[in-house]
Design a protein around this motif. Structure first.
Motif, PDB file in Angstrom:
ATOM      1  N   TYR A  82      10.862  19.430  17.460  1.00 29.90           N
ATOM      2  CA  TYR A  82      11.352  19.582  18.913  1.00 29.90           C
ATOM      3  C   TYR A  82      10.610  20.538  19.746  1.00 29.90           C
ATOM      4  O   TYR A  82      10.323  20.382  20.756  1.00 29.90           O
ATOM      5  CB  TYR A  82      12.954  19.712  18.763  1.00 29.90           C
ATOM      6  CG  TYR A  82      13.592  19.938  20.110  1.00 29.90           C
ATOM      7  CD1 TYR A  82      14.101  18.487  20.738  1.00 29.90           C
ATOM      8  CD2 TYR A  82      13.575  21.005  21.087  1.00 29.90           C
ATOM      9  CE1 TYR A  82      14.705  18.753  22.138  1.00 29.90           C
ATOM     10  CE2 TYR A  82      14.312  21.204  22.196  1.00 29.90           C
ATOM     11  CZ  TYR A  82      14.795  19.965  22.757  1.00 29.90           C
ATOM     12  OH  TYR A  82      15.426  20.125  24.001  1.00 29.90           O
ATOM     13  N   GLU A  83      10.760  21.852  18.927  1.00 31.04           N
ATOM     14  CA  GLU A  83       9.803  22.932  19.761  1.00 31.04           C
ATOM     15  C   GLU A  83       8.484  22.798  19.927  1.00 31.04           C
ATOM     16  O   GLU A  83       8.081  23.067  20.974  1.00 31.04           O
ATOM     17  CB  GLU A  83       9.995  24.142  18.583  1.00 31.04           C
ATOM     18  CG  GLU A  83      11.513  24.890  18.655  1.00 31.04           C
ATOM     19  CD  GLU A  83      11.544  25.975  17.737  1.00 31.04           C
ATOM     20  OE1 GLU A  83      10.999  26.966  18.147  1.00 31.04           O
ATOM     21  OE2 GLU A  83      11.973  26.012  16.451  1.00 31.04           O
ATOM     22  N   ARG A  84       7.702  22.260  18.943  1.00 29.35           N
ATOM     23  CA  ARG A  84       6.510  21.789  19.120  1.00 29.35           C
ATOM     24  C   ARG A  84       6.223  20.930  20.369  1.00 29.35           C
ATOM     25  O   ARG A  84       5.112  21.015  21.118  1.00 29.35           O
ATOM     26  CB  ARG A  84       5.783  21.325  17.768  1.00 29.35           C
ATOM     27  CG  ARG A  84       4.648  22.114  17.040  1.00 29.35           C
ATOM     28  CD  ARG A  84       4.047  21.216  16.004  1.00 29.35           C
ATOM     29  NE  ARG A  84       5.018  20.595  15.234  1.00 29.35           N
ATOM     30  CZ  ARG A  84       5.411  20.948  14.066  1.00 29.35           C
ATOM     31  NH1 ARG A  84       5.614  22.355  13.754  1.00 29.35           N
ATOM     32  NH2 ARG A  84       6.144  20.291  13.430  1.00 29.35           N
ATOM     33  N   ASN A  85       7.272  19.937  20.587  1.00 29.91           N
ATOM     34  CA  ASN A  85       6.582  19.021  21.546  1.00 29.91           C
ATOM     35  C   ASN A  85       7.344  19.380  22.812  1.00 29.91           C
ATOM     36  O   ASN A  85       7.020  18.979  23.933  1.00 29.91           O
ATOM     37  CB  ASN A  85       7.465  17.684  21.278  1.00 29.91           C
ATOM     38  CG  ASN A  85       6.855  16.667  20.332  1.00 29.91           C
ATOM     39  OD1 ASN A  85       5.533  17.072  19.942  1.00 29.91           O
ATOM     40  ND2 ASN A  85       7.698  16.038  19.350  1.00 29.91           N
ATOM     41  N   ASN A  86       7.899  20.602  22.974  1.00 28.70           N
ATOM     42  CA  ASN A  86       8.472  21.087  24.241  1.00 28.70           C
ATOM     43  C   ASN A  86       8.297  22.783  24.504  1.00 28.70           C
ATOM     44  O   ASN A  86       9.028  23.379  24.795  1.00 28.70           O
ATOM     45  CB  ASN A  86      10.029  21.000  24.158  1.00 28.70           C
ATOM     46  CG  ASN A  86      10.599  19.627  24.252  1.00 28.70           C
ATOM     47  OD1 ASN A  86      10.114  18.855  25.378  1.00 28.70           O
ATOM     48  ND2 ASN A  86      11.135  19.209  23.115  1.00 28.70           N
ATOM     49  N   TYR A  87       6.923  22.982  24.155  1.00 28.70           N
ATOM     50  CA  TYR A  87       6.149  24.281  24.324  1.00 28.70           C
ATOM     51  C   TYR A  87       7.163  25.356  23.883  1.00 28.70           C
ATOM     52  O   TYR A  87       7.303  26.346  24.272  1.00 28.70           O
ATOM     53  CB  TYR A  87       6.284  24.669  25.880  1.00 28.70           C
ATOM     54  CG  TYR A  87       5.494  23.299  26.463  1.00 28.70           C
ATOM     55  CD1 TYR A  87       3.981  23.175  26.516  1.00 28.70           C
ATOM     56  CD2 TYR A  87       6.262  22.557  27.403  1.00 28.70           C
ATOM     57  CE1 TYR A  87       3.232  22.193  26.919  1.00 28.70           C
ATOM     58  CE2 TYR A  87       5.135  21.287  28.045  1.00 28.70           C
ATOM     59  CZ  TYR A  87       3.895  21.274  27.459  1.00 28.70           C
ATOM     60  OH  TYR A  87       3.392  20.326  28.334  1.00 28.70           O
ATOM     61  N   PHE A  88       7.434  25.290  22.425  1.00 26.03           N
ATOM     62  CA  PHE A  88       7.978  26.255  21.633  1.00 26.03           C
ATOM     63  C   PHE A  88       9.573  26.672  22.025  1.00 26.03           C
ATOM     64  O   PHE A  88       9.840  27.844  22.054  1.00 26.03           O
ATOM     65  CB  PHE A  88       7.240  27.233  21.185  1.00 26.03           C
ATOM     66  CG  PHE A  88       6.024  26.950  20.621  1.00 26.03           C
ATOM     67  CD1 PHE A  88       6.031  26.481  19.063  1.00 26.03           C
ATOM     68  CD2 PHE A  88       4.752  26.567  21.305  1.00 26.03           C
ATOM     69  CE1 PHE A  88       4.922  26.049  18.477  1.00 26.03           C
ATOM     70  CE2 PHE A  88       3.524  25.852  20.650  1.00 26.03           C
ATOM     71  CZ  PHE A  88       3.732  25.546  19.356  1.00 26.03           C
ATOM     72  N   LYS A  89      10.181  25.763  22.894  1.00 22.63           N
ATOM     73  CA  LYS A  89      11.618  26.212  23.251  1.00 22.63           C
ATOM     74  C   LYS A  89      12.429  25.315  22.371  1.00 22.63           C
ATOM     75  O   LYS A  89      12.443  24.060  22.400  1.00 22.63           O
ATOM     76  CB  LYS A  89      11.630  25.727  24.837  1.00 22.63           C
ATOM     77  CG  LYS A  89      10.844  26.768  25.519  1.00 22.63           C
ATOM     78  CD  LYS A  89      11.153  26.190  26.906  1.00 22.63           C
ATOM     79  CE  LYS A  89      10.041  26.209  27.909  1.00 22.63           C
ATOM     80  NZ  LYS A  89      10.107  25.716  29.206  1.00 22.63           N
ATOM     81  N   PRO A  90      13.320  26.033  21.486  1.00 27.18           N
ATOM     82  CA  PRO A  90      14.468  25.344  20.910  1.00 27.18           C
ATOM     83  C   PRO A  90      15.638  24.789  22.041  1.00 27.18           C
ATOM     84  O   PRO A  90      15.583  25.079  22.954  1.00 27.18           O
ATOM     85  CB  PRO A  90      14.807  26.173  19.783  1.00 27.18           C
ATOM     86  CG  PRO A  90      14.508  27.600  20.567  1.00 27.18           C
ATOM     87  CD  PRO A  90      13.541  27.357  21.326  1.00 27.18           C
ATOM     88  N   PRO A  91      16.327  23.835  21.361  1.00 25.08           N
ATOM     89  CA  PRO A  91      17.500  23.576  22.257  1.00 25.08           C
ATOM     90  C   PRO A  91      18.367  24.740  22.502  1.00 25.08           C
ATOM     91  O   PRO A  91      18.492  25.458  21.482  1.00 25.08           O
ATOM     92  CB  PRO A  91      18.464  22.446  21.479  1.00 25.08           C
ATOM     93  CG  PRO A  91      17.305  21.987  20.272  1.00 25.08           C
ATOM     94  CD  PRO A  91      16.368  23.117  20.049  1.00 25.08           C
ATOM     95  N   THR A  92      19.004  24.547  23.705  1.00 25.07           N
ATOM     96  CA  THR A  92      19.801  25.655  23.845  1.00 25.07           C
ATOM     97  C   THR A  92      21.143  25.595  22.999  1.00 25.07           C
ATOM     98  O   THR A  92      21.405  24.589  22.443  1.00 25.07           O
ATOM     99  CB  THR A  92      20.599  25.760  25.317  1.00 25.07           C
ATOM    100  OG1 THR A  92      21.058  24.657  25.616  1.00 25.07           O
ATOM    101  CG2 THR A  92      19.060  25.906  26.275  1.00 25.07           C
ATOM    102  N   GLN A  93      22.161  26.753  23.169  1.00 26.86           N
ATOM    103  CA  GLN A  93      23.366  26.419  22.570  1.00 26.86           C
ATOM    104  C   GLN A  93      24.189  25.234  22.773  1.00 26.86           C
ATOM    105  O   GLN A  93      24.884  24.595  21.978  1.00 26.86           O
ATOM    106  CB  GLN A  93      24.414  27.948  22.718  1.00 26.86           C
ATOM    107  CG  GLN A  93      25.561  27.961  21.989  1.00 26.86           C
ATOM    108  CD  GLN A  93      25.594  27.979  20.327  1.00 26.86           C
ATOM    109  OE1 GLN A  93      24.685  28.517  19.959  1.00 26.86           O
ATOM    110  NE2 GLN A  93      26.448  27.418  19.994  1.00 26.86           N
TER     111      GLN A  93
END
Length: 161
Positions: A82-93
Motif C-alpha cells: 500500500y505504501e509503495r503504491n501511494n508514495y510511501f504514505k501508510p493508511p491513517t489511523q
C-alpha cells in the motif's frame, strides 16, 4: 524284553486305546478377564488419553500464537505494498486496516489504490487486528498487533515490535 516300558503281553491295538490324560491349558482353566484386570486396563487408558488431551491443548495454543505472528507478517507486507503504491504514505489511523480492503473515502485519498486483502483479517480469538499510526511501540511507522487471548490492550499483546 518285557519290562515296564515295553509290555509284550498286550497287543498293540489295545495300547492305542489307552485313555490319555486330559489336556489342560490356561485358556480352558480361565476363560474371562477378572474385574480387577478390567479396572486396571480402563485406568491406564484414561490416564493416557487424559495426558494426550493435555498435550493437544498445548499444541493448539502454540499454533494460535504462531498464526498471529504469520498474520502480522502478511498484514505488514500488504501495508508495505500500500505504501509503495501511494508514495510511501501508510493508511491513517482513521483509515486503518480497512484501507487494505476498501478504497478509503476520507482524506488523504490514496492515489494508486487497489485491494490488498479480500476481507479484513481476524486473529485466532475472533477479534480484528489492531493498527495504530503513528507507532508508539514499534520502530516502524505503525503498530500492528493482536490484543491476544484476553482481548484488551495489555502487555501480552502480540505485535510487530
Amino acid at each position: 524284553m518285557s519290562g515296564p516300558f515295553f509290555p509284550l503281553s498286550q497287543p498293540i491295538a489295545n495300547l492305542m486305546k489307552l485313555p490319555l490324560p486330559p489336556r489342560t491349558t490356561a485358556r480352558s482353566r480361565r476363560s474371562a478377564f477378572t474385574l480387577v484386570e478390567l479396572v486396571i486396563v480402563i485406568t491406564i487408558i484414561a490416564v493416557l488419553s487424559g495426558s494426550g488431551i493435555y498435550l493437544i491443548i498445548g499444541f493448539i495454543d502454540d499454533a494460535k500464537y504462531q498464526r498471529v505472528e504469520s498474520d502480522i507478517q502478511a498484514l505488514d507486507l500488504a501495508l508495505k505494498s500500500y505504501e509503495r503504491n501511494n508514495y510511501f504514505k501508510p493508511p491513517t489511523q482513521e483509515q486503518g486496516l480497512m484501507a487494505l480492503v476498501e478504497r478509503p473515502t476520507g482524506e488523504p485519498q490514496p492515489e494508486r489504490w487497489r485491494a490488498y486483502l479480500e476481507e479484513p483479517m481476524k486473529d485466532p480469538w475472533g477479534a480484528d487486528y489492531q493498527y495504530r499510526y503513528p507507532a508508539t511501540k514499534s520502530t516502524k511507522k505503525y503498530d500492528l498487533f493482536s490484543l491476544g487471548e484476553d482481548g484488551v490492550e495489555s502487555e501480552d499483546d502480540i505485535g510487530n515490535w
